[in-house]
Write an enzyme that holds these catalytic residues in place. Sequence first.
Site, PDB file in Angstrom:
ATOM      1  N   GLN A  84     -11.463   1.327   4.032  1.00 57.61           N
ATOM      2  CA  GLN A  84     -12.215   2.546   3.746  1.00 57.61           C
ATOM      3  C   GLN A  84     -13.579   2.482   4.419  1.00 57.61           C
ATOM      4  OE1 GLN A  84     -14.220   3.860  -0.043  1.00 57.61           O
ATOM      5  NE2 GLN A  84     -12.602   5.429   0.004  1.00 57.61           N
ATOM      6  N   CYS A 114     -17.694   9.190  -2.896  1.00 53.76           N
ATOM      7  CA  CYS A 114     -18.660   8.360  -3.605  1.00 53.76           C
ATOM      8  C   CYS A 114     -19.939   9.147  -3.873  1.00 53.76           C
ATOM      9  CB  CYS A 114     -18.983   7.103  -2.802  1.00 53.76           C
ATOM     10  SG  CYS A 114     -20.144   5.992  -3.630  1.00 53.76           S
ATOM     11  N   LYS A 153     -10.359  10.351   1.283  1.00 58.37           N
ATOM     12  CA  LYS A 153     -10.437  10.319  -0.178  1.00 58.37           C
ATOM     13  C   LYS A 153     -11.623  11.190  -0.583  1.00 58.37           C
ATOM     14  CE  LYS A 153     -10.436   7.291  -4.230  1.00 58.37           C
ATOM     15  NZ  LYS A 153     -11.544   7.862  -4.990  1.00 58.37           N
ATOM     16  N   GLY A 227      -8.894   8.673 -13.975  1.00 59.66           N
ATOM     17  CA  GLY A 227      -8.474   8.630 -15.373  1.00 59.66           C
ATOM     18  C   GLY A 227      -7.059   8.175 -15.615  1.00 59.66           C
ATOM     19  N   GLY A 248      -7.615   2.912 -10.434  1.00 57.45           N
ATOM     20  CA  GLY A 248      -8.783   2.092 -10.164  1.00 57.45           C
ATOM     21  C   GLY A 248      -9.068   1.066 -11.231  1.00 57.45           C
TER      22      GLY A 248
END
Length: 350
Positions: A84, A114, A153, A227, A248
């Site tokens: 990434q 981010c 992403k 989530g 994650g």
Amino acid sequence: MQSKRDGTGYRILTILKKSNVIRAARLSVAPMMDWTDRHCRYFHRLLSGDALLFTEMVTAPALVRGGALHLLEYSPEEHPVALQLGGSDPQELAQAARQGAQAGYDEINLNVGCPSDRVQSGAFGAVLMLQPGLVADCVAAMQDAVDVEVTVKCRIGVDDQVAEDTLPAFLERIRDAGCRRVTIHARKAWLQGLSPKENRDIPPLDYDLVLRMKRDFPDLHISINGGITTLDQARTFLDAGLDGVMIGRAAYHDPATVLAAADPVIFGTGTRRDPVEVVHLMIPYIEAHLSQGGKLHQISRHMLGLFAGRPGARAWRRMLSEGAHRPGAGPELILAALAQVPQDEITQAG
């Protein structure tokens, strides 16, 4: 003279590599700063042979201007593994992508999600959702530079954006630039007023919007993130038509529950990995790291959650947390901590 890159064999290998990565993307472990380093990825690979692994975000300036090529180091066993990148300059990202491809990464992913202040000040991450044209330029430049797939992403939106309007427009721009795979974190990012930690929990999840994006963009490979904590949840999203699921924190904090069963549950291959066996398989890797001057805690910190929720888990964590930083700490500490975990309980849990 025909170059290796133009040869038929090279093209076939490239196609097969992309096919393998697409399959692996049914379940991926999210890129997480300070967590998914090369030691973590090696450990996770022992738990799942099929899931797609991601590096921490590496900034293009660090590679191109800073020459920090050590950030690209990884073990061959980690494949399939994606790099990434963070950045906002198309040509700099193209050069960084080329370095990543030359290092052997299976995919190059652009971070457009981010929300940290540090990332915003560099004009990349989630703030780029406000500039879909620039993201498209970055994707196009990276695609032109490498043969491996370039993916994105992102979030569903930022701040006061109406995600139902701006997300489709964003996806259309990056698709037209050549992006064929995208992972969508099903939350907005609030660039003002929320910390990065709060941005992981406070903005409400909108799974339905991500599902609608798959229906509206059937030609895009869309993975969902945010989530998701169990393989049952992952299977629900896959059954609903999404192409992949990214997990994650749950994969990091409870890797045995999420990753050890991933191969049979998500990919239909192999059997559940035995966490005790994984500990033993980590010993040679730890010994090699120590022989090169590394420290035990650099690896063991990623293993603390291996027995989460099982008898002996607290003793396992305590022994590693307290002992791994001590001078001379080595594999014997790992094995002593493992002895605190009742083996029959682990077998039953598996």
